[in-house]
Design a protein around this motif. Structure first.
Motif, PDB file in Angstrom:
ATOM      1  N   CYS A   1      49.369 -84.608  62.307  1.00 53.58           N
ATOM      2  CA  CYS A   1      49.862 -85.983  62.404  1.00 53.58           C
ATOM      3  C   CYS A   1      50.712 -86.375  61.200  1.00 53.58           C
ATOM      4  O   CYS A   1      51.669 -87.141  61.337  1.00 53.58           O
ATOM      5  CB  CYS A   1      48.686 -86.939  62.548  1.00 53.58           C
TER       6      CYS A   1
ATOM      7  N   CYS B   1      56.432 -84.475  63.044  1.00 52.40           N
ATOM      8  CA  CYS B   1      55.811 -85.273  64.104  1.00 52.40           C
ATOM      9  C   CYS B   1      56.667 -86.504  64.400  1.00 52.40           C
ATOM     10  O   CYS B   1      56.740 -86.972  65.534  1.00 52.40           O
ATOM     11  CB  CYS B   1      54.398 -85.672  63.689  1.00 52.40           C
TER      12      CYS B   1
ATOM     13  N   GLN C   1      53.145 -92.074  61.345  1.00 56.16           N
ATOM     14  CA  GLN C   1      52.031 -91.824  60.440  1.00 56.16           C
ATOM     15  C   GLN C   1      51.092 -93.021  60.342  1.00 56.16           C
ATOM     16  O   GLN C   1      49.946 -92.887  59.911  1.00 56.16           O
ATOM     17  CB  GLN C   1      52.554 -91.418  59.063  1.00 56.16           C
TER      18      GLN C   1
ATOM     19  N   ARG D   1      49.817 -94.236  62.775  1.00 60.26           N
ATOM     20  CA  ARG D   1      48.837 -93.953  63.825  1.00 60.26           C
ATOM     21  C   ARG D   1      47.870 -92.848  63.419  1.00 60.26           C
ATOM     22  O   ARG D   1      46.984 -92.478  64.190  1.00 60.26           O
ATOM     23  CB  ARG D   1      49.560 -93.570  65.111  1.00 60.26           C
ATOM     24  N   CYS D   2      48.075 -92.294  62.237  1.00 60.58           N
ATOM     25  CA  CYS D   2      47.181 -91.235  61.752  1.00 60.58           C
ATOM     26  C   CYS D   2      45.980 -91.899  61.073  1.00 60.58           C
ATOM     27  O   CYS D   2      45.796 -91.792  59.853  1.00 60.58           O
ATOM     28  CB  CYS D   2      47.923 -90.310  60.788  1.00 60.58           C
TER      29      CYS D   2
ATOM     30  N   GLN E   1      43.919 -84.456  61.785  1.00 57.53           N
ATOM     31  CA  GLN E   1      44.351 -85.169  62.986  1.00 57.53           C
ATOM     32  C   GLN E   1      45.675 -84.601  63.471  1.00 57.53           C
ATOM     33  O   GLN E   1      46.585 -84.343  62.682  1.00 57.53           O
ATOM     34  CB  GLN E   1      44.497 -86.664  62.705  1.00 57.53           C
TER      35      GLN E   1
ATOM     36  N   CYS F   1      49.297 -84.393  65.713  1.00 58.48           N
ATOM     37  CA  CYS F   1      50.408 -85.261  66.125  1.00 58.48           C
ATOM     38  C   CYS F   1      50.073 -85.825  67.507  1.00 58.48           C
ATOM     39  O   CYS F   1      49.608 -85.088  68.384  1.00 58.48           O
ATOM     40  CB  CYS F   1      51.695 -84.432  66.166  1.00 58.48           C
ATOM     41  N   PRO F   2      50.269 -87.131  67.739  1.00 61.96           N
ATOM     42  CA  PRO F   2      49.907 -87.729  69.032  1.00 61.96           C
ATOM     43  C   PRO F   2      50.571 -87.015  70.207  1.00 61.96           C
ATOM     44  O   PRO F   2      51.670 -86.445  70.069  1.00 61.96           O
ATOM     45  CB  PRO F   2      50.418 -89.163  68.904  1.00 61.96           C
TER      46      PRO F   2
END
Length: 467
Positions: free
Chosen positions: A152, A157, A166, A168-169, A181, A183-184
């Motif tokens: 992530c 990413c 990032q 969202r990490c 974590q 990458c989405p």
């Protein structure tokens, strides 16, 4: 990327997609400089055998593709051989992993992500495959010692999800070097089809060269995608960008070689640093891409400065506003290897079609138009030496693309009927708002050598036999 082979179907729900991703997660625990030549060829998706139905399919596919390119959706989760296919696209074999696994990927200059069908649990709805064993076209990460899930906090990413990914990490400390974590997941729309999965860092195995840490999508779910995609657009995750290519070029085989073992070549050149032009090519500069909020895809396309269209030597008077991309992204011309028949906005198409009808002066074959979706079609039965006006595209810088007859008409009914192979939104009964006004498709590029000179920001081409 080519549109789906059948009529649009509802996309699978996001929960279904995420559940498949969770199954996948339980299973997944030096750059080239000299020119590389790859074969460019085709897969076999079992198109309709009737030539009228096949043309109808290609018209529909071209319009679906045009609709997507003009109005790209934003996802909610943010020398090789070149083969020609009867579903309207061209593919190349690319090898990933250690040891290498070779897969056919569709060459697409209208998108920028490289992805392949991935894992034994890959699901594809409304898809067709080139072999009786679909698993031969699926990448298996567990069989590759170099396969790694993209993290992530990895800057790459952001190529897929934007610079704010990032944030969202949530499970990672900003300064922690040991974040686990991933990458989405991505979910990408191609016309009426989609694909979704996670990003991998993998080794791309090119002839004589290995490229480590190549970012590629591992798709576990798709709809209406006949194969994986090799994005050749302008974005950072595209194959040309990741390889640092100075130019790439291809020669598209005639469609009469669809689904055969015949292939032409795609050349990847990461070495050429000169401003010299390739002998025999005429060039037109690329036009600057429009920057439109919420329309990132417009920054990926290759825009050309089309200035004039002539039919039988007669200049078609096209309003200038359609020939240049506006600040809102409307207008202009792009070249796209993933579109089959060239698309023209309704106002442009009607002017071009009217000039053809004026010069051909044969009876319209309206029944064939209704079956195929092409227009105008003309009944030329009984004519000893039927003729059709020449079609020429004139670009900025003086480059002219004089299309051979096979690149803009189709003969049907024992050559008693001839149809113009250019499409418009009117054929689908709907208006496509916004986006490029003209999309130069691969049918019109048959038997042309086409060079994307990225270093010097120009497109070169010449007519030649690609076989």
């Amino acid at each position: 990327m080519p549109p789906p082979l059948s009529s649009p179907v509802p996309s699978p729900s996001l929960p279904c997609f995420l559940s498949l991703l969770s199954l996948f997660f339980s299973l997944v625990s030096s750059s080239p400089n000299s020119p590389i030549t790859l074969p460019l060829s085709a897969s076999k998706p079992s198109p309709p055998p009737d030539p009228y139905r096949n043309l109808r399919h290609l018209v529909s596919a071209s319009l679906i593709r045009a609709r997507h390119l003009k109005n790209p959706k934003i996802t909610p989760t943010s020398t090789t051989p070149l083969f020609t296919h009867s579903y309207g696209a061209y593919s190349i074999p690319l090898s990933f992993g250690t040891p290498p696994q070779t897969l056919p990927l569709i060459m697409d200059t209208g998108s920028d992500l490289v992805w392949f069908p991935c894992t034994h649990r890959y699901v594809c709805r409304n898809c067709s495959f080139s072999t009786s064993n679909p698993s031969s076209n699926i990448f298996i990460p567990k069989s590759s010692s170099s396969s790694k899930v993209l993290g992530c906090v990895n800057p790459k990413c952001g190529w897929i999800h934007g610079s704010k990914v990032q944030s969202r990490c949530r499970d990672c400390e900003p300064t922690s070097p040991n974040c686990t974590q991933i990458c989405p997941p991505y979910l990408i729309f191609y016309g009426s089809g989609i694909t979704g999965g996670i990003m991998l860092s993998e080794t791309l195995d090119l002839p004589g060269k290995g490229v480590p840490d190549f970012i590629v999508g591992c798709s576990v779910l798709s709809t209406s995608q006949p194969a994986g995609i090799s994005g050749f657009g302008r974005g950072p995750p595209s194959l040309p960008s990741q390889l640092g290519l100075k130019k790439f070029s291809y020669c598209l085989l005639s469609r009469r070689y669809d689904d055969t073992t015949e292939s032409s070549s795609l050349v990847l050149d990461g070495e050429s640093d000169s401003g010299e032009k390739t002998a025999g090519l005429t060039y037109t500069p690329f036009v600057q891409n429009p920057k439109v909020a919420g329309k990132h895809a417009f920054s990926v396309y290759y825009y050309l400065g089309l200035r004039h269209i002539t039919v039988g030597g007669k200049h078609v008077k096209i309003p200038y506003k359609y020939l240049i991309p506006g600040a809102d992204g409307d207008g202009g011309t792009i070249i796209d290897s993933g579109t089959t028949f060239t698309y023209m906005k309704g106002e442009i198409f009607e002017l071009v079609a009217a000039e053809f009808e004026k010069q051909v002066q044969s009876k319209r074959a309206t029944e064939v138009e209704g079956i195929t979706g092409l227009r105008p079609c003309f009944n030329i039965s009984g004519l000893n030496t039927p003729s059709f006006p020449e079609l020429t595209l004139k670009f900025r810088g003086g480059a002219e693309m004089e299309l051979p007859l096979a690149n803009y008409v189709a003969f049907l009914g024992g050559d008693d009927v001839v149809c113009l192979t250019i499409v418009t939104d009117g054929a689908a009964g709907k208006e496509f708002s916004g986006g490029p006004a003209i999309i130069l498709g691969n049918f019109q590029q048959q038997n042309f050598y086409v060079e994307y000179d990225l270093r010097n920001e120009r497109l070169g081409f010449r007519q030649q036999s690609c076989k």
